[in-house]
Scaffold this active site. Structure first.
Site, PDB file in Angstrom:
ATOM      1  N   HIS A 221      -3.754   4.124   4.808  1.00  0.00           N
ATOM      2  CA  HIS A 221      -4.823   3.130   4.910  1.00  0.00           C
ATOM      3  C   HIS A 221      -6.137   3.721   4.418  1.00  0.00           C
ATOM      4  O   HIS A 221      -6.872   3.108   3.642  1.00  0.00           O
ATOM      5  CB  HIS A 221      -4.959   2.671   6.354  1.00  0.00           C
ATOM      6  CG  HIS A 221      -6.034   1.676   6.588  1.00  0.00           C
ATOM      7  ND1 HIS A 221      -5.951   0.362   6.188  1.00  0.00           N
ATOM      8  CD2 HIS A 221      -7.257   1.810   7.170  1.00  0.00           C
ATOM      9  CE1 HIS A 221      -7.059  -0.273   6.507  1.00  0.00           C
ATOM     10  NE2 HIS A 221      -7.869   0.576   7.106  1.00  0.00           N
TER      11      HIS A 221
ATOM     12  N   ARG B  49       0.856  -1.188   0.000  1.00  0.00           N
ATOM     13  CA  ARG B  49       0.000   0.000   0.000  1.00  0.00           C
ATOM     14  C   ARG B  49       0.888   1.232   0.000  1.00  0.00           C
ATOM     15  O   ARG B  49       1.506   1.571   1.002  1.00  0.00           O
ATOM     16  CB  ARG B  49      -0.920  -0.029   1.224  1.00  0.00           C
ATOM     17  CG  ARG B  49      -1.622   1.288   1.494  1.00  0.00           C
ATOM     18  CD  ARG B  49      -2.737   1.165   2.510  1.00  0.00           C
ATOM     19  NE  ARG B  49      -2.327   0.624   3.800  1.00  0.00           N
ATOM     20  CZ  ARG B  49      -1.714   1.314   4.762  1.00  0.00           C
ATOM     21  NH1 ARG B  49      -1.385   2.572   4.563  1.00  0.00           N
ATOM     22  NH2 ARG B  49      -1.429   0.739   5.915  1.00  0.00           N
TER      23      ARG B  49
ATOM     24  N   TYR C 249       4.314   5.290  11.020  1.00  0.00           N
ATOM     25  CA  TYR C 249       4.668   3.898  11.311  1.00  0.00           C
ATOM     26  C   TYR C 249       5.515   3.214  10.242  1.00  0.00           C
ATOM     27  O   TYR C 249       5.828   2.031  10.378  1.00  0.00           O
ATOM     28  CB  TYR C 249       3.398   3.071  11.566  1.00  0.00           C
ATOM     29  CG  TYR C 249       2.335   3.149  10.471  1.00  0.00           C
ATOM     30  CD1 TYR C 249       2.421   2.356   9.334  1.00  0.00           C
ATOM     31  CD2 TYR C 249       1.240   3.991  10.598  1.00  0.00           C
ATOM     32  CE1 TYR C 249       1.457   2.425   8.340  1.00  0.00           C
ATOM     33  CE2 TYR C 249       0.267   4.062   9.622  1.00  0.00           C
ATOM     34  CZ  TYR C 249       0.375   3.270   8.491  1.00  0.00           C
ATOM     35  OH  TYR C 249      -0.593   3.342   7.522  1.00  0.00           O
TER      36      TYR C 249
END
Length: 378
Positions: free
Chosen positions: A270, A266, A279
Site C-alpha cells: 500500500h 496493486r 494479508y
C-alpha cells in the site's frame, strides 16, 4: 455512428460486464459499443501508450528504491495500475482537470509533472509539489476521498462559466466507503456536474479486501445515485481509454457524471510502510502478474508485425534516463526555510497567522541561543 454524436448512457449501464478490448494474452476482442471510441489508436499510438506505462513503472521502481535508501520519507507504489492511470489520463484534454489521491504518479506524468515536482512532498521538502494550474492536476490528496468533492465543485464551477471542460476524480476501492465520495456522488448527480469518478479497484484497501467492503461490484453503486457506471478491465489500457473517453464525452455534453470501476491490482505494498505478505498470498500475486498491463500490449503489437524488440529497447533506454533524472532530482531538492511553513496558508495576512509566526520564530531562536552558548563554552 460518430462517437461524438453517441448517447453514451446506454453503453454505461452494464456494470456486471467486464469490458475488455485486449486480453491478458494480447488478443484483440471486438466490442461494437467501445471500439468506435478507440478507432484512432493505431500501432504507433499503442506503442506510445506502452512507452508511458513502461516509463512510469521504471520511475515507480526508482522512487521505491530511493525510499528504501532513506532519500524519501514514504512512497505509495503504483505497480500494476499503469494501464488504469495512463489510459484514463491520455483521454483527457489539456483544459480538463485531474484530482487524485496519493498513488496517481502515472496521471501526474501524463499531465507533465516533472521528477523533482513529483518527489518534493515525499521527501518532506514542500507541502505540495507543483502548481496545479500549470499542469491541470491538483496536488495529491492524502485525506481519503476528499478529492471527489474537490473535483465535483470544480466541475460545477466550470459548467457555470460556460466551459465544456471536465474533471476526473481518482480514488481507490477503499474510498468508496467514505462519506466524502458519496456526498460528491449526490452533488454531481443532482447538478449534472461534468465529472468522471474513476475508481481504481486494486482489491486491497491497505489490508482489507474489497469483498469485505461491498457485496456488489463497485460500479453498481452508481445506480443508487442516478448516474451510469461501467466496470472495465483496469489492466487493459485500450478499454480504459475507451471508457474514459465515453464518460468525458457525456460530461462535455451536459449529461452529468459517470462512475468507472477499473478492475486492477496493486502489485506492491500500500505504501513502503506496509508489508502485503501479511494479508495476501503468493498465488494471488502470481495470478495477477499473468494479467500484466504492459506485456499484453506488447503481445498485441507482436500480432501486427510491429517491431516490439526495438520498442522495448528504445523505451528501456528512455525509462533509464527518466529514472536517472528522478534520482538526480532528489539530491538537488533544497531543504525549505523553517519560516516558509507560513507562506501561502491564507490569501491575505491576518493576526492569527502573525501570532503563530511570532511564536514559532521565538521557538527557533531558542535553538540558536543554545548553539551560541555551546560554542562559547568550547
Amino acid at each position: 455512428m460518430n462517437p461524438s454524436d453517441r448517447d453514451a448512457t446506454g453503453l454505461l449501464t452494464r456494470p456486471d460486464e467486464f469490458v475488455q478490448l485486449v486480453t491478458s494474452t494480447g488478443e484483440r476482442r471486438a466490442d461494437a459499443d467501445f471500439d468506435p471510441w478507440v478507432s484512432d489508436v493505431d500501432t504507433a499510438a499503442l506503442g506510445r501508450l506502452y512507452r508511458d506505462m513502461a516509463i512510469v513503472r521504471r520511475l515507480d521502481t526508482e522512487a521505491t528504491a530511493l525510499q528504501r535508501q532513506g532519500e524519501l520519507g514514504l512512497w505509495p507504489p503504483l505497480a500494476g495500475q499503469e494501464a488504469a492511470q495512463i489510459g484514463s489520463a491520455r483521454a483527457m484534454r489539456d483544459d480538463d482537470f485531474a484530482f487524485t489521491s496519493y498513488r496517481e504518479h502515472g496521471v501526474a506524468w501524463c499531465r507533465g509533472v516533472g521528477p523533482a515536482e513529483l518527489l518534493t512532498v515525499w521527501r518532506g521538502s514542500a507541502a505540495s509539489g507543483w502548481n496545479p494550474f500549470e499542469h491541470g492536476i491538483a496536488v495529491p490528496q492524502i485525506i481519503i476521498g476528499a478529492q471527489a468533492l474537490h473535483a465535483t465543485g470544480y466541475a460545477m464551477g466550470a459548467a457555470w462559466e460556460g466551459s465544456d471542460a471536465a474533471t476526473v476524480a481518482y480514488f481507490g476501492d477503499g474510498a468508496t466507503s467514505e462519506g466524502d465520495v458519496n456526498e460528491a456522488f449526490v452533488f454531481a448527480a443532482s447538478f449534472d456536474a461534468p465529472v468522471v469518478f474513476f475508481c481504481q479497484n486494486n482489491h486491497w484497501a491497505i489490508s482489507e479486501p474489497v469483498g469485505l467492503q461491498s457485496k456488489q461490484h463497485l460500479a453498481r453503486r452508481a445506480d443508487g445515485f442516478g448516474m451510469p457506471g461501467i466496470r472495465v478491465d483496469g489492466n487493459d489500457v485500450l478499454a480504459v481509454l475507451a471508457a474514459t473517453r465515453i464518460a468525458l464525452d457525456r460530461a462535455r455534453h451536459g449529461k452529468g457524471p459517470t462512475l468507472i470501476e477499473a478492475v486492477t491490482y496493486r502489485m506492491g505494498p500500500h505504501t513502503t510502510a506496509d508489508d502485503p505478505k501479511r494479508y495476501r498470498t503468493d498465488d494471488e500475486l502470481a495470478d495477477w502478474r499473468a494479467r500484466d498491463p504492459l506485456t499484453r500490449v506488447l503481445a498485441l503489437l507482436a500480432t501486427t508485425g510491429f517491431d516490439t524488440e526495438a520498442l522495448e529497447r528504445d523505451v528501456a533506454e528512455e525509462a533509464a534516463q527518466a529514472a536517472a533524472e528522478l534520482r538526480a532530482a532528489v539530491t538537488t531538492i533544497p531543504d525549505p526555510e523553517p519560516m516558509s511553513v507560513f507562506d501561502h496558508v491564507y490569501a491575505e495576512p491576518n493576526s492569527h497567522l502573525a501570532r503563530q509566526r511570532d511564536h514559532y520564530a521565538r521557538y527557533l531562536a531558542m535553538f540558536e541561543d543554545a548553539d551560541d552558548t555551546e560554542r562559547g563554552a568550547r
